[in-house]
Scaffold this motif. Structure first.
Motif, PDB file in Angstrom:
ATOM      1  N   SER A   1       0.828  -1.199   0.000  1.00  0.00           N
ATOM      2  CA  SER A   1       0.000   0.000   0.000  1.00  0.00           C
ATOM      3  C   SER A   1       0.870   1.261   0.000  1.00  0.00           C
ATOM      4  O   SER A   1       0.535   2.261  -0.636  1.00  0.00           O
ATOM      5  CB  SER A   1      -0.943  -0.004   1.205  1.00  0.00           C
ATOM      6  OG  SER A   1      -1.854   1.062   1.122  1.00  0.00           O
ATOM      7  N   TYR A   2       1.996   1.217   0.695  1.00  0.00           N
ATOM      8  CA  TYR A   2       2.912   2.360   0.711  1.00  0.00           C
ATOM      9  C   TYR A   2       3.378   2.668  -0.712  1.00  0.00           C
ATOM     10  O   TYR A   2       3.325   3.821  -1.158  1.00  0.00           O
ATOM     11  CB  TYR A   2       4.107   2.069   1.622  1.00  0.00           C
ATOM     12  CG  TYR A   2       5.069   3.224   1.716  1.00  0.00           C
ATOM     13  CD1 TYR A   2       4.877   4.241   2.646  1.00  0.00           C
ATOM     14  CD2 TYR A   2       6.169   3.322   0.864  1.00  0.00           C
ATOM     15  CE1 TYR A   2       5.742   5.319   2.730  1.00  0.00           C
ATOM     16  CE2 TYR A   2       7.039   4.399   0.934  1.00  0.00           C
ATOM     17  CZ  TYR A   2       6.825   5.389   1.867  1.00  0.00           C
ATOM     18  OH  TYR A   2       7.674   6.467   1.940  1.00  0.00           O
ATOM     19  N   GLN A   3       3.823   1.650  -1.421  1.00  0.00           N
ATOM     20  CA  GLN A   3       4.310   1.840  -2.789  1.00  0.00           C
ATOM     21  C   GLN A   3       3.189   2.346  -3.698  1.00  0.00           C
ATOM     22  O   GLN A   3       3.412   3.201  -4.553  1.00  0.00           O
ATOM     23  CB  GLN A   3       4.909   0.541  -3.338  1.00  0.00           C
ATOM     24  CG  GLN A   3       6.166   0.099  -2.616  1.00  0.00           C
ATOM     25  CD  GLN A   3       7.248   1.165  -2.573  1.00  0.00           C
ATOM     26  OE1 GLN A   3       7.463   1.897  -3.534  1.00  0.00           O
ATOM     27  NE2 GLN A   3       7.923   1.288  -1.442  1.00  0.00           N
ATOM     28  N   PHE A   4       1.977   1.812  -3.510  1.00  0.00           N
ATOM     29  CA  PHE A   4       0.834   2.291  -4.296  1.00  0.00           C
ATOM     30  C   PHE A   4       0.608   3.777  -4.069  1.00  0.00           C
ATOM     31  O   PHE A   4       0.473   4.551  -5.010  1.00  0.00           O
ATOM     32  CB  PHE A   4      -0.428   1.499  -3.947  1.00  0.00           C
ATOM     33  CG  PHE A   4      -1.690   2.227  -4.331  1.00  0.00           C
ATOM     34  CD1 PHE A   4      -2.061   2.325  -5.662  1.00  0.00           C
ATOM     35  CD2 PHE A   4      -2.473   2.846  -3.366  1.00  0.00           C
ATOM     36  CE1 PHE A   4      -3.205   3.025  -6.021  1.00  0.00           C
ATOM     37  CE2 PHE A   4      -3.612   3.545  -3.719  1.00  0.00           C
ATOM     38  CZ  PHE A   4      -3.980   3.630  -5.053  1.00  0.00           C
ATOM     39  N   HIS A   5       0.539   4.203  -2.807  1.00  0.00           N
ATOM     40  CA  HIS A   5       0.288   5.608  -2.500  1.00  0.00           C
ATOM     41  C   HIS A   5       1.353   6.513  -3.131  1.00  0.00           C
ATOM     42  O   HIS A   5       1.032   7.562  -3.690  1.00  0.00           O
ATOM     43  CB  HIS A   5       0.217   5.828  -0.986  1.00  0.00           C
ATOM     44  CG  HIS A   5      -1.091   5.459  -0.392  1.00  0.00           C
ATOM     45  ND1 HIS A   5      -1.439   4.158  -0.111  1.00  0.00           N
ATOM     46  CD2 HIS A   5      -2.152   6.213  -0.033  1.00  0.00           C
ATOM     47  CE1 HIS A   5      -2.657   4.131   0.400  1.00  0.00           C
ATOM     48  NE2 HIS A   5      -3.112   5.369   0.457  1.00  0.00           N
ATOM     49  N   LYS A   6       2.603   6.117  -3.038  1.00  0.00           N
ATOM     50  CA  LYS A   6       3.675   6.910  -3.644  1.00  0.00           C
ATOM     51  C   LYS A   6       3.493   6.982  -5.160  1.00  0.00           C
ATOM     52  O   LYS A   6       3.688   8.025  -5.760  1.00  0.00           O
ATOM     53  CB  LYS A   6       5.048   6.306  -3.299  1.00  0.00           C
ATOM     54  CG  LYS A   6       5.398   6.328  -1.814  1.00  0.00           C
ATOM     55  CD  LYS A   6       5.611   7.710  -1.279  1.00  0.00           C
ATOM     56  CE  LYS A   6       6.947   8.236  -1.730  1.00  0.00           C
ATOM     57  NZ  LYS A   6       7.237   9.584  -1.248  1.00  0.00           N
TER      58      LYS A   6
END
Length: 149
Positions: A124-129
């Motif tokens: 999810s972190y990578q998606f948000h970025k």
């Protein structure tokens, strides 16, 4: 054929199934009841992404008037949840849902949109970025049970 539509009661079963995949610790009937209320709320928008007339993704966006971490204005939009069926991921579907959600948020006088994730959720972190979010803070929440004497 692909399309994005507002969620309606007609799609509550599909929406609930996807929500359970996103939040497996919840109970199906409770999620269904919550979404039934959300789809008629003025401060919430639930959008479905359809592929060949089948819902395969959703986003729940809200308008928050309370403090949103890192925001400078109120009200602030907030992504409460976004889910794409696994076989359709990494095809830009979430980004399209966010863009439609942002257009709705502008009509609600929101100039920012927030979101949060669990600290350990690197996917999810990578998606948000990848969709343009900037990290503004890291937070660890505490709770303590106090027993009655």
């Amino acid at each position: 054929m692909e399309s994005i539509k507002e969620a309606s009661e007609q799609y509550l079963d599909s929406l609930t199934s996807m929500a359970l995949a996103l939040w497996p610790d919840n109970e199906a009937n409770e999620l269904r009841r919550e979404f039934k209320e959300l789809i008629t709320s003025e401060k919430n928008k639930v959008l479905l992404y359809f592929m060949h007339a089948k819902p395969i993704a959703f986003i729940h966006i809200s308008v928050r008037s309370d403090y949103v971490e890192g925001s400078h204005n109120s009200p602030t939009g907030f992504i409460e949840g976004v889910y794409v069926e696994p076989e359709y991921r990494k095809k830009g579907i979430s980004k399209k849902l966010i863009e439609v959600g942002e257009r709705w948020l502008r009509t609600k006088d929101c100039t920012q949109i927030g979101s949060d994730i669990e600290l350990s959720n690197n996917t999810s972190y990578q998606f948000h970025k990848s969709v343009g979010f900037n990290e503004v803070n890291r937070l660890i929440a505490f709770i303590k049970n106090i027993d009655e004497a």
